[in-house]
Write a protein that holds these residues in place. Structure first.
Motif, mmCIF file in Angstrom:
data_model
loop_
_atom_site.group_PDB
_atom_site.id
_atom_site.type_symbol
_atom_site.label_atom_id
_atom_site.label_comp_id
_atom_site.label_asym_id
_atom_site.label_seq_id
_atom_site.Cartn_x
_atom_site.Cartn_y
_atom_site.Cartn_z
ATOM 1 N N UNK A 1 -6.525 -2.384 7.213
ATOM 2 C CA UNK A 1 -5.269 -1.875 6.654
ATOM 3 C C UNK A 1 -5.475 -0.962 5.441
ATOM 4 N N UNK A 2 -6.266 -1.330 4.428
ATOM 5 C CA UNK A 2 -6.430 -0.438 3.280
ATOM 6 C C UNK A 2 -7.634 0.500 3.398
ATOM 7 N N UNK A 3 -8.277 0.542 4.565
ATOM 8 C CA UNK A 3 -9.547 1.276 4.685
ATOM 9 C C UNK A 3 -9.403 2.776 4.402
ATOM 10 N N UNK A 4 -8.411 3.408 4.981
ATOM 11 C CA UNK A 4 -8.244 4.861 4.805
ATOM 12 C C UNK A 4 -8.000 5.212 3.337
ATOM 13 N N UNK A 5 -7.127 4.466 2.694
ATOM 14 C CA UNK A 5 -6.845 4.718 1.287
ATOM 15 C C UNK A 5 -8.018 4.389 0.391
ATOM 16 N N UNK A 6 -8.761 3.349 0.740
ATOM 17 C CA UNK A 6 -9.948 2.990 -0.040
ATOM 18 C C UNK A 6 -10.993 4.095 0.021
ATOM 19 N N UNK A 7 -11.182 4.649 1.207
ATOM 20 C CA UNK A 7 -12.162 5.723 1.352
ATOM 21 C C UNK A 7 -11.716 7.014 0.660
ATOM 22 N N UNK A 8 -10.405 7.209 0.513
ATOM 23 C CA UNK A 8 -9.919 8.409 -0.181
ATOM 24 C C UNK A 8 -9.631 8.139 -1.660
ATOM 25 N N UNK A 9 -10.030 6.968 -2.144
ATOM 26 C CA UNK A 9 -9.923 6.583 -3.565
ATOM 27 C C UNK A 9 -8.468 6.492 -4.047
ATOM 28 N N UNK A 10 -7.595 6.101 -3.171
ATOM 29 C CA UNK A 10 -6.201 5.890 -3.533
ATOM 30 C C UNK A 10 -6.115 4.587 -4.335
ATOM 31 N N UNK A 11 -5.554 4.663 -5.538
ATOM 32 C CA UNK A 11 -5.521 3.480 -6.412
ATOM 33 C C UNK A 11 -4.687 2.363 -5.819
ATOM 34 N N UNK A 12 -3.610 2.676 -5.187
ATOM 35 C CA UNK A 12 -2.755 1.638 -4.594
ATOM 36 C C UNK A 12 -3.475 0.920 -3.447
ATOM 37 N N UNK A 13 -4.183 1.665 -2.618
ATOM 38 C CA UNK A 13 -4.943 1.046 -1.527
ATOM 39 C C UNK A 13 -6.092 0.207 -2.067
ATOM 40 N N UNK A 14 -6.691 0.662 -3.144
ATOM 41 C CA UNK A 14 -7.757 -0.128 -3.768
ATOM 42 C C UNK A 14 -7.211 -1.445 -4.306
ATOM 43 N N UNK A 15 -6.017 -1.396 -4.868
ATOM 44 C CA UNK A 15 -5.403 -2.631 -5.359
ATOM 45 C C UNK A 15 -5.085 -3.574 -4.210
ATOM 46 N N UNK A 16 -4.593 -3.042 -3.102
ATOM 47 C CA UNK A 16 -4.311 -3.888 -1.950
ATOM 48 C C UNK A 16 -5.592 -4.458 -1.356
ATOM 49 N N UNK A 17 -6.672 -3.694 -1.368
ATOM 50 C CA UNK A 17 -7.954 -4.219 -0.881
ATOM 51 C C UNK A 17 -8.416 -5.381 -1.751
ATOM 52 N N UNK A 18 -8.145 -5.307 -3.051
ATOM 53 C CA UNK A 18 -8.492 -6.415 -3.940
ATOM 54 C C UNK A 18 -7.685 -7.663 -3.577
#
Length: 119
Positions: free
Chosen positions: A53-70
């Protein structure tokens, strides 16, 4: 005062993310998770899909996706800690899930913390 480079934390989170992803795939297919009533494909869908789910945003360094990955990594930490405690024979293997989930959690948390800080 020395400037903190958030890239180190981002790379730590990537190692944790892909380590957890690969580890779960290997664990349920070849390395010997306990045989269960559920098919392997269903177990892979249940355990690996939340990481996608947060993979695309994590790879593009999106802060919100990184927070969701946490946030998502905390579920893997809880699962790994409980299984490590309950399954004594495979404690080393199961502790890898705990290690990778902690790397993902702290990497993404500190990345989000320091990337948004004004210089």
């Amino acid at each position: 005062m020395k400037k903190i480079n958030p890239d180190y934390y981002y790379y730590l989170s990537l190692v944790g993310f892909f380590g957890l992803f690969v580890w779960l795939m290997l664990w349920h297919t070849t390395l010997g998770a306990q045989p269960s009533k559920f098919p392997v494909a269903l177990m892979l869908i249940i355990t690996v899909t939340p990481l996608l789910l947060p993979m695309r945003g994590l790879l593009s360094r999106n802060k919100r996706s990184c927070a969701w990955a946490a946030y998502i990594s905390l579920a893997y930490f809880i699962h790994g800690a409980a299984e490590t405690y309950l399954n004594i024979n495979q404690r080393f293997y199961l502790s890898l899930e705990v290690l990778f989930s902690l790397m993902l959690f702290f990497g993404t948390t500190f990345y989000v913390r320091f990337v948004g800080k004004p210089h």
